[in-house]
Design an enzyme around this catalytic site. Structure first.
Site, PDB file in Angstrom:
ATOM      1  CD  GLU A 216       2.879  -5.999  -5.249  1.00 29.80           C
ATOM      2  OE1 GLU A 216       2.255  -4.989  -5.596  1.00 29.80           O
ATOM      3  OE2 GLU A 216       3.120  -6.950  -6.014  1.00 29.80           O
ATOM      4  CD  GLU A 290       5.014  -1.886  -7.061  1.00 31.61           C
ATOM      5  OE1 GLU A 290       3.910  -2.108  -7.608  1.00 31.61           O
ATOM      6  OE2 GLU A 290       5.852  -2.775  -6.839  1.00 31.61           O
TER       7      GLU A 290
END
Length: 679
Positions: A216, A290
């Site tokens: 991320e 995710e």
């Protein structure tokens, strides 16, 4: 085997054996047959432990050269689930992975927590609970592929996103950048980690089909050279499988790196987000790295629930669009110890996360494998002040020193737990933290002894003088934190000791404030407008070694990191006959340690501890830190895995800050608190 045992006398002569020499006697033939059988079993077991020996021939691994993934040049869809080996007792790894496979998933995804694997600079741990290679071999033996997410930053709602706190000893540290102090540490860690991972890649017969580059980074994006650095650090150490990145929609703009497939993270499906992903890398497979199948909880808030009714339509649509998916988490496990993170995005101050971690598969075996043990009564208590005899040598400092910069743990600083700061005051007045307390401090006053510093610093050389430590008439004044920065201290006679017990409630794991996560007293505090000086500082990280200094272990050796070894040995914890522990007939002092014994008269079962008459603290069972509890909720129970218990007496120690009803209760079901739907 049955034929060899029952019909050996009727076996005809074995012509194939006669070529080896003279005809063998019946006894010799039986022995040879037995040897062959044992050899076959050994070969079979060896092949089970090395699943690559029986897998398909490996020609071409996972590829992303078209709109579909391919494995061995055949279309392949990743149906993944996240289970973190460091959040699940090792004895339960196989059970959790089998449950995942039973749900039809084909790929395991896991992070790698740097802060556990390198707790001190240059000291590495890849054993027992942290045996990553054993976890990878287990996944392979069960027929699961693996996507490895080695960081170095992992987020994961884990303290400092998995980065070791000793990095923050450098006052100029810039985490997740090409700052030399950071990259040098990453290189040292990767030198140890990647050499263990490389043999388990698909191309070498292992289960790893893809490796993620950082995590991320688009939501951080402080250094455009950083992602290429991490990518090269992986490739140059032998990573050859498909590389991926993982970001939310906004992070996709800055989180990618050339040569790695970008994947997306979300909970609610937005077609515009999918179109955006398709637009930045056309004719590439789309994957939700995710899919947030749950959400984390924060102390003082409600328990987040994401229902199956909400999940099913989203997952169905993802699959209809021929996308790959990873359920984050499939089984969240537990933030044992002090490893929870904290959340600060859009908040005036960080809020720590609870011990339980969000998951579709909860911490629940079948009801037959759980038990609500009978309540146990606290037998003895030990004040925090008396426990200081068993802590490391205190530090004398003119100024306050934050946890990470304390000269402890081989000059790696203190990572977790509490730190006690003490200094002298001569009157009442106003105490002002100047917002320099991280994160929460219990404040007390008591009589001051002029020989306090000498007594503390000489305690370890003159242990017989430990009773000269005077913590009499200690009075709880209040709590200082992000909200309460000052209050009045009452007047008193003569010099008094001002004690501040500061708790690290968990470092922020996500966002732009990672470099600011130093804990303890991070600057000066004032009393009546004057800066306080002359501190005695105790590091109270509450590691097993500290707890076991005042709880003696009578044992056939037990390894605290390996749940399986708890089944092999029967450690018996008993109180040290040091005279410091007090009977509950004497009124306890807070903060303090409270001990009880849980007697298990049969094979242990999973259970949950609940403490409705307690305030805030930490629970240890047989030397293991189960995690924090706090009456403000939402979480009201702590998970106790069966492998951490044994038949007979089990030692339970509770560190409590302010109150107790003297009982520890048990339940067969967890209580996560009042639920609220994830919005």
């Amino acid at each position: 085997k049955e034929r060899a045992d029952t019909e050996v006398d009727s076996l005809p002569p074995m012509d194939g054996l006669s070529v080896l020499g003279p005809r063998l006697s019946l006894k010799q033939r039986y022995f040879l047959l037995l040897s062959l059988a044992v050899g076959a079993i050994i070969v079979y077991q060896f092949s089970r432990n090395r699943p690559e020996a029986r897998r398909m021939s490996r020609m071409e691994g996972l590829r992303a050269n078209s709109s579909q993934f391919t494995l061995e040049r055949k279309p392949f869809r990743i149906l993944g689930g996240s289970i973190h080996y460091f959040r699940v007792p090792r004895a339960y790894w196989e059970d959790r992975l089998l449950k995942m496979k039973a749900c039809g998933l084909n790929t395991l995804t896991t992070y790698v927590p740097w802060n556990l694997h390198e707790p001190e600079r240059g000291v590495f741990n890849f054993e027992d609970q942290l045996d990553l290679e054993a976890y990878l071999r287990l996944a392979a033996s069960l027929g699961l592929w693996v996507i490895l997410r080695p960081g170095p930053y992992i987020c994961a709602e884990w303290d400092l996103g998995g980065l070791p706190s000793w990095l923050l000893r450098d006052e100029n540290m810039r985490l997740r950048t090409t700052y030399p102090g950071f990259t040098g540490a990453v290189i040292s860690f990767f030198n140890q980690l990647i050499k263990r991972v490389v043999p388990h890649q698909y191309s070498k017969g292992g289960p790893i089909i893809a490796v993620q580059v950082e995590n991320e980074y688009g939501s951080y994006a402080e250094d455009k050279e950083y992602m290429p650095f991490i990518k090269e650090a992986l490739l140059s150490r032998g990573i050859t499988e498909l590389l991926l990145t993982s970001d939310n929609k906004e992070g996709l703009k800055l989180g990618g790196v050339k040569g790695a497939l970008q994947t997306i993270n979300f909970q609610k499906l937005n077609q515009d987000d999918i179109k955006y992903l398709d637009g930045i890398q056309p004719q590439k497979p789309k994957m939700v790295m995710e899919y947030w199948s749950g959400w984390f909880d924060l102390w003082g808030e409600l328990h987040h629930v994401y229902t199956a009714e909400d999940m099913v339509p989203v997952v169905t649509e993802i699959l209809k669009q021929d996308m790959s998916i990873n359920l984050y988490m499939f089984h969240g496990g537990t933030n044992f110890g002090f490893m929870n993170g904290a959340f600060a995005v859009g908040m005036p101050a960080p809020k720590p996360m609870v011990t339980n971690y969000a998951q579709p598969l909860p911490e629940l075996p079948s009801l037959q494998e759980r038990r609500a043990y009978q309540p146990v009564v606290i037998q003895q208590h030990l004040s925090l002040w008396d426990s200081l005899h068993f802590s490391d040598k205190p530090i004398k400092s003119e100024r306050p020193v934050n946890m990470e910069n304390l000269p402890v743990n081989n000059n790696n600083g203190q990572s977790y737990g509490y730190t006690l700061y003490e200094t002298a005051i001569a009157s009442g007045g106003t105490l002002n933290s100047k917002n320099n307390i991280r994160d929460r401090a219990l404040v007390r006053t008591g009589r001051h002894t002029p020989t306090l510093a000498l007594t503390l610093l000489s305690l370890w050389e003159h242990f017989e003088n430990c009773n000269l430590l005077v913590f009499v008439d200690k009075h709880f004044v209040g709590v200082l934190d992000y909200k309460t920065k000052e209050f009045a201290l009452p007047d008193g006679k003569g010099k008094r000791t001002l004690s501040l017990l500061v708790e690290n409630c968990g470092r922020v794991n996500y966002g732009k404030t990672l470099d600011e996560q130093r804990k303890g007293l991070v600057g000066d505090i004032e009393f009546n407008g004057h800066i306080l000086r002359g501190f005695i500082i105790h590091s109270l990280s509450m590691k097993p070694g500290f707890v076991n200094r005042f709880v003696s272990l009578n044992y056939n050796l037990v390894t605290l990191h390996d749940g399986e070894q708890n089944e092999k040995y029967s450690p018996l914890y008993r109180l040290e006959s040091s005279g410091h522990w007090m009977s509950m007939r004497q009124r306890p002092s807070f903060p303090g340690f409270f001990q009880a014994r849980l007697y298990v008269n049969s094979f242990p079962k999973d259970t949950f501890i609940k403490l409705p008459g307690w305030g805030k603290g930490v629970v240890f069972i047989n030397g293991r830190n189960l995690g924090r509890y706090w009456s403000i909720g939402p979480q009201q129970t702590l998970y106790v895995p069966r492998p951490w218990l044994h038949r007979g007496d089990n030692q339970v120690i509770v560190f409590e800050e302010q109150e107790t009803d003297g009982k520890i209760q048990f339940a067969s079901n967890p209580d996560y608190g009042m639920p609220v739907d994830v919005q």
